[in-house]
Write an enzyme that holds these catalytic residues in place. Structure first.
Site: not given
Ligand code: THU
Length: 161
Positions: A62, A64, A73, A75, A112, A115
């Site tokens: 991920n 940000e 994310c 994925e 999530c 994804c």
């Molecule tokens: N995140 C992911 O990388 N994958 C997911 O399926 C759930 C959330 C990341 C997004 C964000 O950077 C952090 O986790 C908190 O939500």
């Protein structure tokens, strides 16, 4: 009125030690790449590692941004990488792990909703079902044989015809 039930199975393992060699390798790599996440806002480092149909492997983390919605994310980072490096090649198995720097990381966490949607479209367009391995940095492991199971009644390209 009729009722329809949607069911799916998850394989549960107490730890990585119960996995076969190949799955254990993918999970180990997913755990390892969590260190490459850029997650200064959530402190939730997610790592994904996949083996493609052509035998190649790709990773994603991920990433940000101070403008929160600009973040992506792990994925979907992985799917974009796979599709850019090896267009049209399906994913055999994806392992997803996370390191919660503010808390525990000893249970599987599911992708999530966005994804899930992206995983399903990726498997539809490559015509290759994606196996999903979920686990934290330690503890229980879940394996879902078909990413589509994670998103029942999914909206897809066919719905627009
Ligand atoms: N995140 C992911 O990388 N994958 C997911 O399926 C759930 C959330 C990341 C997004 C964000 O950077 C952090 O986790 C908190 O939500």
């Amino acid at each position: 009125m009729k009722t329809a039930e949607v069911k799916f199975s998850i394989s549960l393992f107490d730890s990585i030690d119960e996995l076969n060699k190949e799955d254990a390798l993918l999970l180990r790599e997913a755990r390892k790449v969590t260190q490459y996440a850029y997650a200064p806002y959530s402190n939730f480092n997610v790592g994904a590692f996949a083996k493609l149909e052509n035998g190649k492997t790709v990773s994603g983390t991920n990433q940000e941004n101070a403008s929160f919605p600009a973040g992506i994310c792990a994925e979907r980072t992985l799917l974009s990488t796979a599709s850019s490096l090896f267009p049209g090649v399906g994913i055999d198995t994806i392992a997803i792990s996370y390191n919660n720097l503010d808390g525990k990381s000893d249970r599987p966490v599911s992708p999530c909703g966005i994804c899930r949607q992206s995983l399903v479209e990726f498997q539809d367009r490559t015509k290759k079902q994606i196996r999903v391995i979920l686990s934290g940095m330690e503890g229980e492991v879940q394996i879902i044989e078909n990413a589509k199971d994670l998103l029942p009644l999914v909206f897809g390209a066919d719905d627009m015809k």
